[in-house]
Motif scaffolding. Structure first.
Motif, short mmCIF file in Angstrom:
data_model
loop_
_atom_site.label_atom_id
_atom_site.label_comp_id
_atom_site.label_asym_id
_atom_site.label_seq_id
_atom_site.Cartn_x
_atom_site.Cartn_y
_atom_site.Cartn_z
N UNK A 147 9.69 -1.34 5.27
CA UNK A 147 8.94 -1.05 3.88
C UNK A 147 7.33 -1.64 4.18
N UNK A 148 6.58 -0.66 3.85
CA UNK A 148 4.99 -0.97 3.92
C UNK A 148 4.24 -0.92 2.55
N UNK A 149 3.12 -1.40 2.58
CA UNK A 149 2.06 -1.42 1.62
C UNK A 149 1.48 0.05 1.28
N UNK A 150 1.08 0.36 0.12
CA UNK A 150 0.56 1.87 0.24
C UNK A 150 -0.71 2.12 1.29
N UNK A 151 -0.67 3.33 1.69
CA UNK A 151 -1.88 3.76 2.48
C UNK A 151 -3.25 3.34 1.63
N UNK A 152 -4.08 3.24 2.17
CA UNK A 152 -5.42 2.69 1.99
C UNK A 152 -5.89 3.99 0.89
N UNK A 153 -6.38 3.37 -0.45
CA UNK A 153 -6.74 4.41 -1.49
C UNK A 153 -8.26 4.80 -1.35
N UNK A 154 -8.44 6.04 -1.19
CA UNK A 154 -9.72 6.61 -1.30
C UNK A 154 -10.01 7.35 -2.28
N UNK A 155 -9.11 7.86 -3.27
CA UNK A 155 -9.22 8.72 -4.25
C UNK A 155 -9.46 7.79 -5.65
N UNK B 121 2.55 4.00 -4.51
CA UNK B 121 3.85 3.71 -4.03
C UNK B 121 3.75 3.00 -2.69
N UNK B 122 4.46 1.87 -2.69
CA UNK B 122 5.13 1.32 -1.28
C UNK B 122 5.99 2.55 -0.62
#
Length: 446
Positions: free
Chosen positions: A67-75, A83-84
């Motif tokens: 389980x990983x942190x959410x993808x880097x947010x650009x939006x 979501x994780x």
């Protein structure tokens, strides 16, 4: 080997708490290693595939689900909308999930990064739908691909491939992407849909933007959501107007077939046609374009494989094309969402969990492929994941992509057999394994 903080190792039993983290620690040949695995960082996705797969190899071996942190947010999404996710990195797990739409739905979106619901509806068509709506819409679209339409498209592909390479052959080289790789899919999609010549570059530029908006070169000093919205509007507006025109003025093209398609008395709406055009413009362009670029680079670095292919080009090219797609893995990730509690490698996932399928990792899985990091144009069988892992969302355009790749490589290796590709400039994307630019040289023909 000792298990890694931040991941769930295979066979570790059943866990109820989330496992998060960016670093995994393993022991390789008895030597402790702590390479950083930050799959959430877009910088990670700008690295060469060989470098990235070092980390995926560790995950495949030690933590087939983690389980990983959410993808880097650009939006600029609100935190609660991000979501994780669980990373699925092994070949057989990707196939299992792809073929189980009852447990793993697509209707919450199929892209690695989280996007607003309105973007899903307008851009991903039946790709981000579940049965029965998926079945209905895909059936309607499929009915437009009549044998006559397919024969017309395939004939056009062969003619266009020959012309594109003939025109390139006089130059002696340049940017391979502009010179050859992007031209055949652009021409194919435009011919299929009946896109006027004056609109073709604009439509394809908008499609490119949709998949490349995570790259700083694309969004520049604008907000990525603004750039995405403008590109999506360009494609949607164009598709809607073209659909209206074809209703009144039918032609011998796919858009006419789409507006006329009917199954059990139902037809596609203009919004559904527009969403499919967005999907086709992106998927039909990037799979062929980037596979062509990665494959010619691989043949440049491995002259023995090029020689082997050219010894009997007609006989060996079909297997070669499958290896081109496996090697390139042009679509690197897709997402699913659990509909009920499922168990993978001893880890229980409750309903509503986001899982991400890493196709490139699956195509390098040592348990599925002998010598997975060896580029082998004679590899057979080659049941790669380049067109997905099977199931109801298997790539609808796989046959046309194979036709395009066969045509363009047949022409290149005959007309400009000494073509060589230089160092590629990669797209920074967690979705498409893209090459933005790549120099090439060959002996110019008069």
């Amino acid at each position: 080997m000792r298990s890694a903080p931040g991941v769930v190792p295979a066979g570790a039993g059943t866990h109820t708490q989330p496992f998060l983290g960016k670093v995994i620690s393993v022991a390789v040949s008895g030597t402790p290693q702590t390479p950083e695995v930050d799959l959430a960082s877009l910088d990670f996705w700008g690295r060469p595939a060989e470098e990235r797969d070092h980390y995926f190899e560790l995950l495949r071996r030690n933590a087939p689900i983690s389980r990983h942190e959410p993808l880097e947010d650009l939006l600029g999404l609100p935190d609660q909308d991000r979501m994780y996710y669980w990373a699925i990195v092994r070949y057989e797990d990707i196939r299992r999930i792809s073929r189980d739409p009852v447990s793993f739905r697509s209707g919450d979106g199929v892209q690695f990064g989280d996007v607003p619901a309105e973007l899903l509806e307008a851009s991903q068509s039946f790709l981000a739908m579940d049965a029965p709506r998926h079945s209905k819409l895909r059936g309607l679209v499929s009915s437009a691909f009549t044998p006559r339409q397919i024969a017309r498209i395939e004939s056009g592909i062969r003619v266009n491939a020959k012309r594109i390479v003939e025109e390139a052959a006089t130059t002696g080289g340049g940017d391979f992407v502009d010179l050859i790789a992007k031209r055949l899919p652009l021409q194919t999609i435009s011919d299929m849909l009946g896109v006027p010549e004056s609109e073709r570059e604009r439509v394809m530029e908008a499609a490119d933007t949709l998949i490349a908006a995570s790259d700083p070169e694309v969004f520049g000093d604008r907000e990525p959501i603004e750039v995405l919205g403008a590109a999506l509007w360009t494609l949607t507006e164009f598709a809607t107007e073209l659909a209206k025109h074809r209703e009144q003025h039918p032609g011998d093209d796919l858009m006419t077939a789409l507006v006329q398609a009917e199954v059990d008395g139902e037809r596609l709406t203009h919004a559904e046609i527009a969403a499919f055009l967005v999907l086709l413009s992106v998927a039909g362009n990037d799979t062929t374009r980037h596979t062509t670029s990665h494959a010619i680079r691989a043949l440049t670095l491995r002259p023995s494989q090029r020689a082997l292919l050219m010894e009997d080009l007609d006989a060996r090219l079909p297997d070669g094309v499958e290896e081109f797609v496996r090697w390139a893995s042009p679509v690197m990730t897709f997402r699913r969402t659990t509909t009920r509690e499922v168990e993978l490698h001893g880890q229980r996932l409750p309903p509503g969990e986001k899982v991400v399928l890493f196709y490139h990792s699956g195509n390098r899985d040592e348990s599925a492929f002998e010598r997975p990091w060896e580029f082998d144009v004679t590899r057979s069988p080659n049941h790669h994941l380049g067109f997905g892992g099977g199931g109801p969302h298997y790539c609808m355009g796989a046959s046309l992509a194979r036709t395009q790749l066969t045509a363009i490589f047949s022409e290149m290796l005959r007309q400009i057999p000494d073509i060589e590709a230089g160092e590629p400039e990669l797209l920074r994307s967690a979705f498409i394994h893209g090459i933005k630019r790549m120099p090439c040289t060959f002996s110019a023909r008069a």
